[in-house]
Write a protein that holds these residues in place. Sequence first.
Motif, short mmCIF file in Angstrom:
data_model
loop_
_atom_site.label_atom_id
_atom_site.label_comp_id
_atom_site.label_asym_id
_atom_site.label_seq_id
_atom_site.Cartn_x
_atom_site.Cartn_y
_atom_site.Cartn_z
N UNK A 335 -8.45 24.03 49.88
CA UNK A 335 -8.17 22.64 50.26
C UNK A 335 -9.30 21.71 49.82
N UNK A 336 -10.53 22.15 49.97
CA UNK A 336 -11.69 21.35 49.55
C UNK A 336 -11.60 21.04 48.05
N UNK A 337 -11.32 22.09 47.24
CA UNK A 337 -11.27 21.88 45.79
C UNK A 337 -10.10 20.99 45.40
N UNK A 338 -8.98 21.10 46.10
CA UNK A 338 -7.83 20.23 45.80
C UNK A 338 -8.17 18.77 46.07
N UNK A 339 -8.79 18.51 47.21
CA UNK A 339 -9.17 17.13 47.53
C UNK A 339 -10.23 16.63 46.56
N UNK A 340 -11.16 17.47 46.20
CA UNK A 340 -12.21 17.05 45.26
C UNK A 340 -11.62 16.68 43.91
N UNK A 341 -10.71 17.53 43.40
CA UNK A 341 -10.08 17.23 42.10
C UNK A 341 -9.24 15.95 42.18
N UNK A 342 -8.50 15.78 43.29
CA UNK A 342 -7.67 14.59 43.42
C UNK A 342 -8.51 13.32 43.49
N UNK A 343 -9.60 13.33 44.25
CA UNK A 343 -10.47 12.16 44.32
C UNK A 343 -11.12 11.86 42.98
N UNK A 344 -11.49 12.92 42.25
CA UNK A 344 -12.07 12.71 40.92
C UNK A 344 -11.07 12.03 40.00
N UNK A 345 -9.82 12.50 40.00
CA UNK A 345 -8.79 11.88 39.16
C UNK A 345 -8.50 10.44 39.58
#
Length: 398
Positions: A335-345
């Motif tokens: 979940x952390x990595x999904x949120x991190x990737x989404x915020x980066x995009x």
Amino acid sequence: MTRSFPGVLPFRKGAPRPEDDTVHDTTRPRLGERIMAAVNRDPRTAPHGTRNDALLAVVLAAAAVCAGLFIDDGRRPDALGWTLLVAAHVPLVWRRRRPLLVLAATTALIAPYHAVDNNHAAPTLVAYVALYTVAVTGRPLRTVLTGAVVLSVSMTVMLTINAHRALELLQTSGWIIAVLFCGIDVRYYRQYVASIVERAVRAERTREEEARRRVAEERLRIARDLHDLLAHSITLIGVQTSVAAHVLAADPERLDRETVAKALDDIAETCRTARGELRTTLEVLREHGPQDTRGPLPGLDGLPDLVAAARLAGARVEQDLRIRTDPPPAVGAAAYRIVQEALTNAVRHAGPAPAVRIGLYDEPGALRVSVTDDGTGPVPGGTPSGRPVSTTTSHCRP
């Protein structure tokens, strides 16, 4: 085992030598261990099999000669009898290679020996050894059929000599059956030991393959974490650098030093955070523990830092967290990595000051992660559409 201590120089010839510091390990397997190793080993693959069988034939021949001389069970063998008795032991040299042929040759030599009423106890041991070899190296059905044939031949020969001898042989046929079943039992025991060894080898191979698989998965996880970390940090640094460059180039006469200093401080803080996370992620590569040791996993407790970094980059982030219990570490890391990737995009592609909404919800057996934004994208002249342009929805399951 010999162990020599370094740093000791050789002594001259004739010079007194100190006490020998060499340690000799003369430990040898005990007699019981050697016997069990011989029982467990397949006789057809045992080392020095022909030599051992030749020695066995010599020992049995000597015992047969002693039995023919000192046991009163029929008349003492004559020259032909001695020849047949000694010759019956010669095929034992090849008993491991051709057990059936050895039994046939031994029977062919013993039958005429008994037919002339020679000492009947002398060739008993060689016959038992030939029967045992057939039983321990062949299938049970073949062993039973072979025993029946041998017993029938023996009864026929004894009936030609004396009916009383045939009756005695029938009474003592239990020894023949006992030898056959002993060989069958040893055969099954060896198969059982071989299956245990095979399972142990297969289990060891499976453990090694599992360890290699875990190493590969760990390397893939580290590579994925490094990609997410570096992409997120570089994106934030790029946005903050653009802010500083815009402030410097917009109106040099009215330089907003506070904004420039804040942008540079944000860049420095992002660099420090990225360096710390990079060190933590790579720390697992320096460990010398078990190969399946996993490195530190980020979790949901790191979401506030991601939100703060996205807000520093200009995004308007809202959170809707409905989590009643802490998820497993692997689910939290996903979940952390999904949120991190989404915020980066969102920071990179959703345009200036995007509104981002993060939602985490508990579901039966899963954790639902939703990240949406209302940005227009980097298209020049684009206008907000009034609905989410970028949406990331994932289900993380333990």
